[in-house]
Design an enzyme around this catalytic site. Structure first.
Site, mmCIF file in Angstrom:
data_model
loop_
_atom_site.group_PDB
_atom_site.id
_atom_site.type_symbol
_atom_site.label_atom_id
_atom_site.label_comp_id
_atom_site.label_asym_id
_atom_site.label_seq_id
_atom_site.Cartn_x
_atom_site.Cartn_y
_atom_site.Cartn_z
ATOM 1 N N ARG A 58 0.817 -1.221 0.000
ATOM 2 C CA ARG A 58 0.000 0.000 0.000
ATOM 3 C C ARG A 58 0.841 1.257 0.000
ATOM 4 N NH1 ARG A 58 -3.822 -3.151 3.958
ATOM 5 N NH2 ARG A 58 -1.887 -2.962 5.089
ATOM 6 N N GLU A 95 3.173 -9.196 14.326
ATOM 7 C CA GLU A 95 2.428 -9.709 15.477
ATOM 8 C C GLU A 95 2.852 -11.135 15.836
ATOM 9 O OE1 GLU A 95 -1.914 -8.867 16.101
ATOM 10 O OE2 GLU A 95 -1.658 -8.076 14.065
#
Length: 170
Positions: A58, A95
């Site tokens: 992105r 994560e």
């Protein structure tokens, strides 16, 4: 324009408890997308910028039109192993693990003024790795710009020496 109105929030994606900020609804609206890029260009107008750097994927979507609007080049930062030329790498935490980003060794000249651009500032991991890459190549980071900042994740705290520009804060 209220850019928050153009962002779709998806509950429990990619896991329960996460409120995912989906920029595709802004991107598909040509006028909103153009207005967002124009506003980002206005926010950084006082900066001397030689090149925009954006991490995949992105960061490409936001960084490339911003580079065009500013009349400067664009440098893609990719996952390790995706660029064909000689690269430098920087690791970062996810994560559930770790990953590496890479940039071509000849992508940034020493002393070039660099604006880092991505769609979202969350914990700051990806942007810190991108900063590391720019600094390895002796580029001068003049700022970082984002469509969205998730203030509750405190990514800004990890970027204290970088001027930050955001359109939307949650």
């Amino acid at each position: 324009m209220d850019f928050k109105e153009k962002i779709r929030v998806i509950e429990d994606f990619p896991q329960p408890g996460v409120r995912f900020k989906d920029i595709t609804t802004l991107l598909k609206d040509g006028k909103a997308f153009q207005a967002a890029i124009d506003e980002m260009a206005r926010q950084v107008a006082g900066k001397e910028i030689d090149v925009v750097v954006g991490p995949e994927a992105r960061g490409f979507v936001v960084g490339t039109p911003l580079a065009y609007a500013l009349g400067v080049g664009f440098v893609p930062v990719r996952k390790s192993g995706k660029l064909p030329g000689e690269t430098v790498e920087a690791g970062y935490s996810l994560e559930y693990g770790k990953d590496k980003l890479a940039v071509h060794k000849d992508a940034i000249d020493p002393g070039q003024k660099v604006l880092i651009v991505d769609d979202l500032l969350a914990t700051g991991g990806t942007i810190n790795a991108t900063l590391d890459l720019v600094r390895q190549l002796k580029g001068e980071v003049v700022g970082a710009a984002f469509f969205i900042e998730l203030t509750y994740l405190h990514g800004r705290d990890k970027l204290k020496d970088v001027d930050l520009f955001t359109l939307i804060q949650y």
